[in-house]
Design a protein around this motif. Sequence first.
Motif, PDB file in Angstrom:
ATOM      1  N   THR A  17       0.835  -1.201   0.000  1.00  0.00           N
ATOM      2  CA  THR A  17       0.000   0.000   0.000  1.00  0.00           C
ATOM      3  C   THR A  17       0.870   1.251   0.000  1.00  0.00           C
ATOM      4  O   THR A  17       0.594   2.206  -0.728  1.00  0.00           O
ATOM      5  N   THR A  20       2.206   1.722  -3.454  1.00  0.00           N
ATOM      6  CA  THR A  20       1.169   2.244  -4.344  1.00  0.00           C
ATOM      7  C   THR A  20       0.951   3.733  -4.097  1.00  0.00           C
ATOM      8  O   THR A  20       0.791   4.513  -5.042  1.00  0.00           O
ATOM      9  N   SER A  24       1.666   6.607  -6.787  1.00  0.00           N
ATOM     10  CA  SER A  24       0.561   7.527  -7.101  1.00  0.00           C
ATOM     11  C   SER A  24       0.990   8.974  -6.904  1.00  0.00           C
ATOM     12  O   SER A  24       0.595   9.859  -7.672  1.00  0.00           O
ATOM     13  N   GLN A  58      -6.111   8.610  -3.769  1.00  0.00           N
ATOM     14  CA  GLN A  58      -6.230   7.281  -3.175  1.00  0.00           C
ATOM     15  C   GLN A  58      -7.181   7.315  -1.977  1.00  0.00           C
ATOM     16  O   GLN A  58      -8.021   6.429  -1.813  1.00  0.00           O
ATOM     17  N   HIS A  61     -10.794   7.416  -3.179  1.00  0.00           N
ATOM     18  CA  HIS A  61     -11.281   6.108  -3.643  1.00  0.00           C
ATOM     19  C   HIS A  61     -11.511   5.171  -2.462  1.00  0.00           C
ATOM     20  O   HIS A  61     -12.521   4.460  -2.415  1.00  0.00           O
ATOM     21  N   GLY A 160     -12.216   5.199  -9.917  1.00  0.00           N
ATOM     22  CA  GLY A 160     -11.314   4.067 -10.155  1.00  0.00           C
ATOM     23  C   GLY A 160     -10.901   3.951 -11.607  1.00  0.00           C
ATOM     24  O   GLY A 160      -9.724   3.712 -11.915  1.00  0.00           O
ATOM     25  N   ASN A 161     -11.854   4.130 -12.517  1.00  0.00           N
ATOM     26  CA  ASN A 161     -11.530   4.052 -13.946  1.00  0.00           C
ATOM     27  C   ASN A 161     -10.598   5.183 -14.374  1.00  0.00           C
ATOM     28  O   ASN A 161      -9.677   4.967 -15.173  1.00  0.00           O
ATOM     29  N   ARG A 164      -7.155   4.241 -13.120  1.00  0.00           N
ATOM     30  CA  ARG A 164      -6.552   3.176 -13.934  1.00  0.00           C
ATOM     31  C   ARG A 164      -6.124   3.705 -15.299  1.00  0.00           C
ATOM     32  O   ARG A 164      -5.077   3.307 -15.819  1.00  0.00           O
ATOM     33  N   LEU A 168      -2.642   4.454 -12.475  1.00  0.00           N
ATOM     34  CA  LEU A 168      -2.627   4.315 -11.020  1.00  0.00           C
ATOM     35  C   LEU A 168      -3.427   3.077 -10.613  1.00  0.00           C
ATOM     36  O   LEU A 168      -4.347   2.680 -11.316  1.00  0.00           O
ATOM     37  N   THR A 169      -3.093   2.506  -9.486  1.00  0.00           N
ATOM     38  CA  THR A 169      -3.818   1.376  -8.937  1.00  0.00           C
ATOM     39  C   THR A 169      -4.692   1.863  -7.778  1.00  0.00           C
ATOM     40  O   THR A 169      -4.160   2.217  -6.724  1.00  0.00           O
ATOM     41  N   LEU A 171      -6.730   1.966  -4.521  1.00  0.00           N
ATOM     42  CA  LEU A 171      -6.728   1.166  -3.299  1.00  0.00           C
ATOM     43  C   LEU A 171      -8.142   1.050  -2.746  1.00  0.00           C
ATOM     44  O   LEU A 171      -8.934   1.983  -2.871  1.00  0.00           O
ATOM     45  N   GLU A 172      -8.439  -0.080  -2.102  1.00  0.00           N
ATOM     46  CA  GLU A 172      -9.742  -0.285  -1.466  1.00  0.00           C
ATOM     47  C   GLU A 172      -9.702   0.104   0.001  1.00  0.00           C
ATOM     48  O   GLU A 172     -10.708   0.462   0.581  1.00  0.00           O
TER      49      GLU A 172
END
Length: 173
Positions: A17, A20, A24, A58, A61, A160-161, A164, A168-169, A171-172
């Motif tokens: 994390t 990421t 980011s 991040q 999201h 999120g889209n 991406r 970038l990824t 995070l949940e």
Amino acid sequence: MRKNEAKYSQVEDPEGTADTLGISSVMTQDMSGKRGNNYTFDLAVMTSFEGDTGPYLQYAHTRLSSIKRRANVSDEELANADLSLLTEPHAINVVRLLAQWPDVAQNTLRTLEPTTVVTYLFRLTHVISSSYDHLQVVGSDPALKAARMALYDAARIVVGNCMRLLGLTPLER
């Protein structure tokens, strides 16, 4: 991340994390301006959770993901939500920005400037963030809860889209 030990303990892979978040930070800073412009590399600004940074995206999201987890609204309830209940100005503002996404994507393809998506993403996340106190999901009437959760879920998908698309990824947690 370690400043909040309770939340830190919920993260499955803290090192991943952190990686990421770092990636980011740099990528968002790189794409925040037009490709031909220079910028000052400032790690402190870049890694801040406040302001227009990668960690802020991040966080936005993960907060939308958290609302979905806590709301416990089924996909069927989301699909059948009565969106006409979303009459509050904050809800309308979020819907208006979500509706701009196809145009933003087309403009980005035309100009090949990632800053178009980054700018849109910051505008969207700021509007969403300002709506949380006005459009509470948990504790609302069941029909209103489903409608608001559908709105936030649509926003989570678009955020999120966008991330991406920028490489970038999201995070949940």
